[in-house]
Design a protein around this motif. Structure first.
Motif, short mmCIF file in Angstrom:
data_model
loop_
_atom_site.label_atom_id
_atom_site.label_comp_id
_atom_site.label_asym_id
_atom_site.label_seq_id
_atom_site.Cartn_x
_atom_site.Cartn_y
_atom_site.Cartn_z
N GLY A 148 1.81 19.92 -1.17
CA GLY A 148 3.04 20.58 -0.78
C GLY A 148 3.96 19.67 0.00
N ALA A 149 5.21 20.10 0.13
CA ALA A 149 6.19 19.33 0.88
C ALA A 149 5.83 19.32 2.37
N CYS A 150 6.20 18.25 3.03
CA CYS A 150 5.88 18.11 4.46
C CYS A 150 6.80 19.00 5.30
N PRO A 151 6.26 19.68 6.27
CA PRO A 151 7.10 20.48 7.18
C PRO A 151 7.82 19.58 8.17
N GLU A 152 8.90 20.11 8.75
CA GLU A 152 9.61 19.44 9.83
C GLU A 152 9.38 20.27 11.09
N ILE A 153 8.79 19.65 12.10
CA ILE A 153 8.41 20.39 13.31
C ILE A 153 8.83 19.64 14.56
N THR A 154 9.42 20.37 15.49
CA THR A 154 9.71 19.85 16.84
C THR A 154 9.26 20.91 17.83
N ALA A 155 8.45 20.50 18.80
CA ALA A 155 7.95 21.44 19.80
C ALA A 155 7.93 20.77 21.17
N TRP A 156 8.25 21.52 22.19
CA TRP A 156 8.18 20.98 23.54
C TRP A 156 8.07 22.12 24.55
N ARG A 157 7.65 21.76 25.74
CA ARG A 157 7.57 22.72 26.83
C ARG A 157 8.68 22.42 27.81
N PRO A 158 9.68 23.25 27.91
CA PRO A 158 10.83 22.96 28.79
C PRO A 158 10.48 23.18 30.25
N ARG A 159 11.30 22.59 31.11
CA ARG A 159 11.11 22.78 32.55
C ARG A 159 11.85 24.02 33.01
N VAL A 160 11.57 25.12 32.33
CA VAL A 160 12.23 26.40 32.61
C VAL A 160 11.16 27.45 32.76
N GLU A 161 11.03 27.98 33.95
CA GLU A 161 10.01 28.99 34.19
C GLU A 161 10.27 30.22 33.31
N GLY A 162 9.21 30.69 32.68
CA GLY A 162 9.32 31.86 31.80
C GLY A 162 9.23 31.51 30.34
N ILE A 163 9.42 30.24 29.98
CA ILE A 163 9.32 29.81 28.59
C ILE A 163 8.12 28.88 28.47
N ASP A 164 7.10 29.30 27.75
CA ASP A 164 5.89 28.50 27.60
C ASP A 164 6.06 27.38 26.58
N GLU A 165 6.88 27.63 25.55
CA GLU A 165 7.05 26.62 24.50
C GLU A 165 8.30 26.91 23.68
N VAL A 166 8.93 25.84 23.22
CA VAL A 166 10.02 25.93 22.24
C VAL A 166 9.49 25.31 20.95
N PHE A 167 9.73 25.98 19.82
CA PHE A 167 9.17 25.53 18.54
C PHE A 167 10.24 25.66 17.46
N HIS A 168 10.66 24.53 16.89
CA HIS A 168 11.62 24.51 15.78
C HIS A 168 10.90 23.97 14.55
N ALA A 169 11.08 24.61 13.40
CA ALA A 169 10.34 24.16 12.22
C ALA A 169 11.05 24.54 10.93
N HIS A 170 10.86 23.69 9.93
CA HIS A 170 11.22 24.00 8.55
C HIS A 170 9.95 23.92 7.73
#
Length: 280
Positions: A2-24
Motif C-alpha cells: 500500500g501507499a505510505c501514510p504521511e504522519i506528523t505527531a507531537w506533544r505541545p507545551r499546552v496543558e490539556g492537550i496530550d498529543e497532536v496528530f496529523h495524518a494522510h
C-alpha cells in the motif's frame, strides 16, 4: 504494497492537550481500540467510517467528531484515496467525565463555528511559541464541546465581568516578559479559563494573548531605539526566539526589527534631516 501514510505527531507545551496528530492515510484501516483521552477529530479530505459502541458513524469534512475516552472504536476510509485528518487528544480533565455517555450517543457535531475554532487551534499549535494563544483557544473549544453535550451551545448572555477583565490585564502587565499560563491566571483570579478569555476580550476588544504580544512589542521598540541588537531584544522581552519575535513585530509595527532599529540611528536621523539640493 500500500501507499505510505504521511504522519506528523507531537506533544505541545499546552496543558490539556496530550498529543497532536496529523495524518494522510491512503488505505489504513484502524482495528478496534480505545484511547485514555478525548479524541477531537477533523477530517480535511475524504470521509472516515467508524463504529463506536456497536453503532456505525461517518465523519465527513464538514463536521467535528468527538470520541470519548475508554470507548472502543475503529475506522477506515469511506471514500477512494483514503482520508486526511487532524486530531487533538484532549486530557480527560478538559471535559467532565459525566458527559461520556452523551458523546457515545452523538459523536458527530455539526457546528461550523466550532470547526473553525478547532482549525484555528491546530494552526496555533503548529507554532511552538504561542502557548497563551493556544491555551485561550483550547478553553473556548472545550467550553463549546461541553455545551454541545449538555445541549447548551448558545447559553444566555452573561453580565460583563469588568472586574476580572481588569484584574487579568494587571496580571499580564506584571508578567510581560516571563508570561504566565491561562491556568495560572485562572487560579490566581479564581475564575474559569474560558470566562477569563471572554471577559477580557469583551472589555478590551482583543484576546489576552494579543494584549501580551502588544506589550512585548512596545517594550522591544524602546530597546531597539536604545541601541540593543534585535537578537538580544527577542530574549529580553519574552519572545521564544528571533523568528517568533520578527514575525510578531512585523505584524504589529509593519516592518522588521532591524529596519525599525536603523530608523532610530544617529546617521539615519542626520540623513533624513539633511536638505535636498537640486542637481545642476
Amino acid at each position: 504494497m500500500g501507499a505510505c501514510p504521511e504522519i506528523t505527531a507531537w506533544r505541545p507545551r499546552v496543558e490539556g492537550i496530550d498529543e497532536v496528530f496529523h495524518a494522510h492515510f491512503p488505505d489504513h484501516v484502524y482495528p478496534m481500540h480505545t484511547h485514555d483521552a478525548w479524541t477531537l477529530l477533523l477530517v480535511d479530505e475524504g470521509m472516515v467510517r467508524y463504529d463506536l459502541d456497536r453503532h456505525e458513524h461517518g465523519a465527513p469534512s464538514s463536521v467535528v467528531t468527538l470520541l470519548p475516552p475508554h470507548v472502543p472504536h475503529n475506522g477506515d476510509a469511506a471514500t477512494p484515496g483514503g482520508f486526511r485528518k487532524r486530531v487533538l487528544y484532549l486530557n480527560t480533565g478538559q471535559i467532565d467525565a459525566d458527559l461520556v455517555g452523551r458523546a457515545v450517543d452523538r459523536p458527530v457535531l455539526r457546528d461550523p463555528r466550532l470547526r473553525l475554532r478547532v482549525d484555528q487551534l491546530h494552526r496555533t499549535l503548529e507554532r511552538p511559541d504561542d502557548e497563551l494563544e493556544a491555551q485561550s483557544r483550547l478553553a473556548l473549544v472545550s467550553e463549546r464541546l461541553a455545551g454541545h453535550l449538555r445541549d447548551e451551545v448558545a447559553p444566555a448572555p452573561q453580565v460583563p465581568d469588568r472586574r476580572v477583565a481588569y484584574a487579568l490585564r494587571d496580571l499580564l502587565d506584571e508578567h510581560v516578559v516571563e508570561g504566565l499560563t491561562l491556568r495560572e491566571a485562572a487560579d490566581r483570579l479564581h475564575s474559569h479559563h474560558a470566562h477569563l478569555v471572554r471577559a477580557f476580550s469583551r472589555e478590551f476588544g482583543l484576546a489576552p494573548h494579543q494584549y501580551l504580544t502588544g506589550r512585548r512589542v512596545d517594550l522591544a521598540r524602546r530597546l531597539l531605539l536604545g541601541g540593543m541588537r534585535a537578537p538580544e531584544v527577542a530574549a529580553s522581552v519574552g519572545f521564544y526566539d528571533q523568528s517568533h519575535f520578527s514575525r510578531h513585530f512585523k505584524r504589529v509595527v509593519g516592518t522588521s526589527p532591524g529596519r525599525y532599529a536603523r530608523t532610530g540611528s544617529a546617521d539615519h536621523r542626520r540623513r533624513s534631516r539633511a536638505p535636498r539640493t537640486n542637481a545642476a
